[in-house]
Scaffold this motif. Structure first.
Motif: not given
Length: 255
Positions: A97-100, A112-114, A144-149
């Motif tokens: 999710w973070l990569a996206g 990323t997942l691969a 994830v939290f640093l990158a969320c909205e």
């Protein structure tokens, strides 16, 4: 928006990791440290305290997290491996999710997942009864939290708290706490024209919660377990001056 074919690829990669993790759960070599961590997880729910009552060379988070479900299902390597696998799967999903979220697109998510799911070592270490799976989970959650909205105050606070939890699980994450603190201060001032007092207070409160009870109970035992044993293993007996201990500790953290 992830298309059907891309969803299939991501799902296949995740299933591959689960299969590899399931295999290592049953047949993976047992680390010598497994008993050490299982015992710590058992003792904390018998009313014992790390450092004061028993030897423990990492932060206090792991035994309290693993010990709770293990208290219900039994203190066995096999069960602890399933808990690690659950954290490993969660970490994979969050990293994807973070990569996206970081605008790398679906291809970035697949790569990323691969990169994580197709490496046998990754599956093995995410299943082992050690600190890797839980540390990885907290580490990815922080970013994830640093990158969320969310609002910037909430993002910074949760990001700092989770990076601190990662450090409270594995000591090698401690330098990263300072890196993230500097980033939060810089980004807050640059993007929002304010100093992040609330996030810094939040992480300070969490640090007090994680360290305070143990330092109050026996601060000498904490210092020896977390610093003295590591510096003595790297450079002879624990009984040398404070300055030399600090120098050796810096070498351990950097190199």
């Amino acid at each position: 928006m992830i298309k059907g074919q891309d969803k299939t690829i991501l799902l296949v990669l995740l299933v591959l990791f689960i299969i590899a993790g399931g295999f290592y759960t049953f047949y993976g070599r047992i680390f010598l440290d497994a008993g050490f961590y299982l015992n710590a997880s058992r003792e904390v729910y018998r009313g014992q305290m790390p450092y004061r009552d028993f030897f423990f060379v990492q932060g206090p988070v792991y035994p309290y997290v693993y010990g709770l479900p293990l208290k219900l299902i039994g203190y066995r390597v096999f069960y602890a491996r399933w808990i690690s696998l659950a954290f490993g799967i969660a970490t994979m999903i969050l990293a994807t999710w973070l990569a996206g979220r970081l605008k790398s697109g679906v291809m970035g998510q697949i790569l990323t997942l691969a990169a994580l799911a197709t490496v046998p070592y990754q599956a093995y270490f995410f299943v082992s009864v050690k600190l890797y799976a839980l540390t990885g989970f907290f580490l990815v959650m922080a970013f994830v939290f640093l990158a969320c909205e969310f609002s910037h105050t909430l993002r910074y606070s949760l990001g700092l708290i989770f990076i601190l939890l990662a450090a409270g699980t594995r000591l090698t994450m401690v330098p990263l706490v300072f890196v993230v603190v500097v980033y939060v201060i810089y980004d807050s001032i640059k993007q929002h024209k304010c100093f992040p007092w609330i996030p810094l207070l939040a992480v300070s409160a969490m640090a007090s919660l994680l360290a305070g009870p143990f330092l109050i109970a026996d601060h000498k035992a904490v210092l020896y377990n977390l610093i003295g044993i590591h510096t003595s293993a790297a450079s002879g007996p624990y009984l040398f001056g404070f300055k030399k201990q600090v120098k050796v500790l810096i070498k351990i953290l950097v190199f």
